[in-house]
Motif scaffolding. Structure first.
Motif, PDB file in Angstrom:
ATOM      1  N   LYS A  78      13.490   4.899 -19.197  1.00 45.00           N
ATOM      2  CA  LYS A  78      12.393   4.558 -18.515  1.00 45.00           C
ATOM      3  C   LYS A  78      10.953   4.254 -19.418  1.00 45.00           C
ATOM      4  O   LYS A  78       9.976   5.118 -19.603  1.00 45.00           O
ATOM      5  CB  LYS A  78      11.993   5.578 -17.602  1.00 45.00           C
ATOM      6  N   GLN A  79      10.983   3.122 -19.892  1.00 46.87           N
ATOM      7  CA  GLN A  79       9.879   2.737 -20.902  1.00 46.87           C
ATOM      8  C   GLN A  79       9.556   1.350 -20.675  1.00 46.87           C
ATOM      9  O   GLN A  79      10.247   0.663 -19.924  1.00 46.87           O
ATOM     10  CB  GLN A  79      10.365   3.111 -22.222  1.00 46.87           C
ATOM     11  N   GLY A  80       8.719   1.025 -21.369  1.00 51.68           N
ATOM     12  CA  GLY A  80       8.151  -0.509 -21.183  1.00 51.68           C
ATOM     13  C   GLY A  80       6.531  -0.551 -20.742  1.00 51.68           C
ATOM     14  O   GLY A  80       5.951   0.540 -20.760  1.00 51.68           O
ATOM     15  N   LYS A  81       6.208  -1.602 -20.160  1.00 54.31           N
ATOM     16  CA  LYS A  81       5.045  -1.834 -19.800  1.00 54.31           C
ATOM     17  C   LYS A  81       5.080  -2.312 -18.150  1.00 54.31           C
ATOM     18  O   LYS A  81       5.739  -2.962 -17.684  1.00 54.31           O
ATOM     19  CB  LYS A  81       4.072  -2.996 -20.524  1.00 54.31           C
ATOM     20  N   ILE A  82       4.027  -1.680 -17.369  1.00 51.02           N
ATOM     21  CA  ILE A  82       3.634  -1.963 -15.930  1.00 51.02           C
ATOM     22  C   ILE A  82       2.557  -2.865 -15.863  1.00 51.02           C
ATOM     23  O   ILE A  82       1.506  -2.104 -16.103  1.00 51.02           O
ATOM     24  CB  ILE A  82       3.967  -0.785 -14.907  1.00 51.02           C
ATOM     25  N   ASN A  83       2.482  -3.896 -15.274  1.00 50.02           N
ATOM     26  CA  ASN A  83       1.541  -4.557 -15.081  1.00 50.02           C
ATOM     27  C   ASN A  83       0.901  -4.717 -13.442  1.00 50.02           C
ATOM     28  O   ASN A  83       1.760  -4.852 -12.747  1.00 50.02           O
ATOM     29  CB  ASN A  83       1.610  -6.191 -15.266  1.00 50.02           C
ATOM     30  N   LEU A 142      -3.937  -2.380 -15.660  1.00 50.33           N
ATOM     31  CA  LEU A 142      -4.310  -2.335 -14.363  1.00 50.33           C
ATOM     32  C   LEU A 142      -5.521  -3.439 -14.162  1.00 50.33           C
ATOM     33  O   LEU A 142      -6.261  -3.453 -15.052  1.00 50.33           O
ATOM     34  CB  LEU A 142      -4.909  -1.103 -13.817  1.00 50.33           C
ATOM     35  N   HIS A 143      -5.247  -4.731 -13.489  1.00 51.73           N
ATOM     36  CA  HIS A 143      -6.431  -5.564 -13.271  1.00 51.73           C
ATOM     37  C   HIS A 143      -6.697  -5.486 -11.730  1.00 51.73           C
ATOM     38  O   HIS A 143      -6.161  -5.402 -10.956  1.00 51.73           O
ATOM     39  CB  HIS A 143      -5.549  -6.895 -13.370  1.00 51.73           C
ATOM     40  N   ILE A 144      -8.073  -5.579 -11.649  1.00 56.05           N
ATOM     41  CA  ILE A 144      -8.941  -5.165 -10.564  1.00 56.05           C
ATOM     42  C   ILE A 144      -9.509  -6.603 -10.125  1.00 56.05           C
ATOM     43  O   ILE A 144     -10.165  -7.365 -10.927  1.00 56.05           O
ATOM     44  CB  ILE A 144     -10.162  -4.192 -10.603  1.00 56.05           C
ATOM     45  N   GLY A 179      -8.074 -12.804  -4.884  1.00 53.35           N
ATOM     46  CA  GLY A 179      -7.432 -12.881  -6.306  1.00 53.35           C
ATOM     47  C   GLY A 179      -6.121 -12.154  -6.370  1.00 53.35           C
ATOM     48  O   GLY A 179      -5.293 -12.352  -7.159  1.00 53.35           O
ATOM     49  N   VAL A 180      -6.072 -11.198  -5.683  1.00 52.23           N
ATOM     50  CA  VAL A 180      -4.717 -10.315  -5.318  1.00 52.23           C
ATOM     51  C   VAL A 180      -3.714 -11.090  -5.069  1.00 52.23           C
ATOM     52  O   VAL A 180      -2.406 -11.401  -5.496  1.00 52.23           O
ATOM     53  CB  VAL A 180      -4.855  -8.960  -4.608  1.00 52.23           C
ATOM     54  N   ASN A 201       3.390 -14.694  -9.044  1.00 52.34           N
ATOM     55  CA  ASN A 201       4.147 -13.708  -9.411  1.00 52.34           C
ATOM     56  C   ASN A 201       3.758 -13.219 -10.972  1.00 52.34           C
ATOM     57  O   ASN A 201       4.681 -13.405 -11.810  1.00 52.34           O
ATOM     58  CB  ASN A 201       5.654 -14.253  -9.387  1.00 52.34           C
ATOM     59  N   GLN A 202       2.635 -13.049 -11.133  1.00 50.56           N
ATOM     60  CA  GLN A 202       2.008 -12.842 -12.467  1.00 50.56           C
ATOM     61  C   GLN A 202       2.442 -11.307 -12.971  1.00 50.56           C
ATOM     62  O   GLN A 202       2.233 -11.120 -14.123  1.00 50.56           O
ATOM     63  CB  GLN A 202       0.602 -13.043 -12.428  1.00 50.56           C
ATOM     64  N   ASP A 203       2.474 -10.317 -12.061  1.00 52.91           N
ATOM     65  CA  ASP A 203       2.350  -9.107 -12.184  1.00 52.91           C
ATOM     66  C   ASP A 203       3.504  -8.387 -11.779  1.00 52.91           C
ATOM     67  O   ASP A 203       4.566  -8.909 -11.246  1.00 52.91           O
ATOM     68  CB  ASP A 203       1.299  -8.435 -11.904  1.00 52.91           C
ATOM     69  N   ASP A 204       3.669  -6.977 -11.784  1.00 57.28           N
ATOM     70  CA  ASP A 204       5.100  -6.105 -11.357  1.00 57.28           C
ATOM     71  C   ASP A 204       4.792  -5.852 -10.002  1.00 57.28           C
ATOM     72  O   ASP A 204       5.535  -6.082  -8.997  1.00 57.28           O
ATOM     73  CB  ASP A 204       5.208  -4.884 -12.232  1.00 57.28           C
ATOM     74  N   LEU A 205       3.602  -4.993  -9.809  1.00 56.13           N
ATOM     75  CA  LEU A 205       3.213  -4.549  -8.516  1.00 56.13           C
ATOM     76  C   LEU A 205       1.631  -4.837  -8.068  1.00 56.13           C
ATOM     77  O   LEU A 205       0.909  -4.901  -9.090  1.00 56.13           O
ATOM     78  CB  LEU A 205       3.671  -3.200  -8.539  1.00 56.13           C
TER      79      LEU A 205
END
Length: 309
Positions: A92-97, A126-128, A133-134, A141-145
């Motif tokens: 369980k590693q890596g990066k989450i956008n 985290l991008h706000i 924008g969301v 499909n730019q991000d994970d969640l």
């Protein structure tokens, strides 16, 4: 073509999305000369212009569109490869956008803090942005969640509710209506109001509520920041409707108060969403499961800790 780099393709995608070299540079945390230089090299590799400028607007050429399409496929394949490798490793590693609408910034970082302590090996970003924008990033499909209080009805998505999101009428603590109960909705028509900017999910919900109750309010100013709205309320500029999650400190300190208005709080929910069929990485799935299972408990505990004893 083999001389083209992933970095150059990433820069091209950002320019195409923003329609601006400058904004692409800001997003990627690069200098504008660097962006221009990388696009120049990519153009030389392709052998055809990738962008054209008409007036002040930048557009992709036919060749640019072909490169952008190929870039999307390449990015998707690398994302799938990363997921597959993580699963083979059993790690369980890596990066989450992650992307969150503006008001969600008041609780999402609390989730991230607790999650990070449990999974220090996972990198978080985290991008706000506002609701528009969301949805734009979701469509690409730019991000994970994605965290939102108003899931789209025109996109095919997976939707997971994680937290209640009550919207309340907020006033300065010394307002004449403070402490009164069952305030009629029509009384809001006599008060100056502060609204979020166009494109805000909260604003749309409030506008629909007022329209359903046939109440027209006097909007004295629009602000794009909840923090600015809270300061404006405290300064006596007007009332507003905000997520109760954004008010913990101000209400506990006696700076602002929540009015007891009929029809409020407007009960909404926070959701985590992502495109249907999207294959989540092990890390993203771990975070999603964590948010669903523990999100409410973490936020309630945070709010309780703010209450003076």
């Amino acid at each position: 073509m083999r001389q083209a780099t992933l970095h150059q393709l990433q820069i091209l995608e950002a320019i195409a999305r923003h329609g601006s070299f400058t904004r692409a540079a800001e997003e990627l945390e690069l200098t504008q000369p660097t962006v221009s230089q990388q696009i120049k090299r990519l153009t030389e590799t392709i052998g055809m212009p990738l962008f054209e400028q008409l007036g002040k607007q930048i557009y992709l050429t036919a060749a640019g569109n072909q490169v952008l399409s190929a870039s999307a496929v390449i990015s998707e394949k690398f994302a799938e490869l990363e997921i597959a490798i993580d699963e083979l490793k059993g790690l369980k590693q890596g990066k989450i956008n992650l992307v969150a609408s503006t008001t969600a910034k008041y609780f999402v970082p609390r989730l991230l803090g607790t999650f990070r302590r449990k999974h220090p090996e996972i990198e978080l970003a985290l991008h706000i942005t506002n609701q528009e924008g969301v949805l734009a990033r979701l469509a690409r499909n730019q991000d994970d969640l994605y965290f939102t209080g108003r899931p789209p009805s025109d996109l095919d998505i997976e939707l997971r509710p994680i937290l209640d999101n009550p919207l309340v009428v907020v006033a300065p603590s010394n307002h004449p209506l403070a402490g009164k109960t069952n305030i009629a909705v029509k009384e809001l028509a006599t008060e100056p109001f502060i609204f979020r900017e166009a494109g805000s999910g909260t604003r749309l919900v409030v506008e629909n509520f007022l329209a359903e109750n046939r109440v027209a309010v006097d909007v004295v100013i629009e602000l794009s920041s909840n923090e600015a709205i809270k300061q404006a309320i405290a300064g006596g500029l007007g009332l507003s409707v905000l997520s109760q999650h954004s008010l913990d400190l101000e209400t506990q300190n006696g700076l602002l108060t929540i009015l007891n208005v009929e029809g409020f709080p407007i009960q909404r929910h926070w959701y985590v969403i992502y495109p249907t069929g999207k294959q989540l990485s092990v890390a993203a799935q771990t975070f999603l499961d964590f948010s669903i299972a523990q999100g409410k408990q973490i936020i309630e505990q945070f709010s309780a800790d703010l209450i003076p004893r």
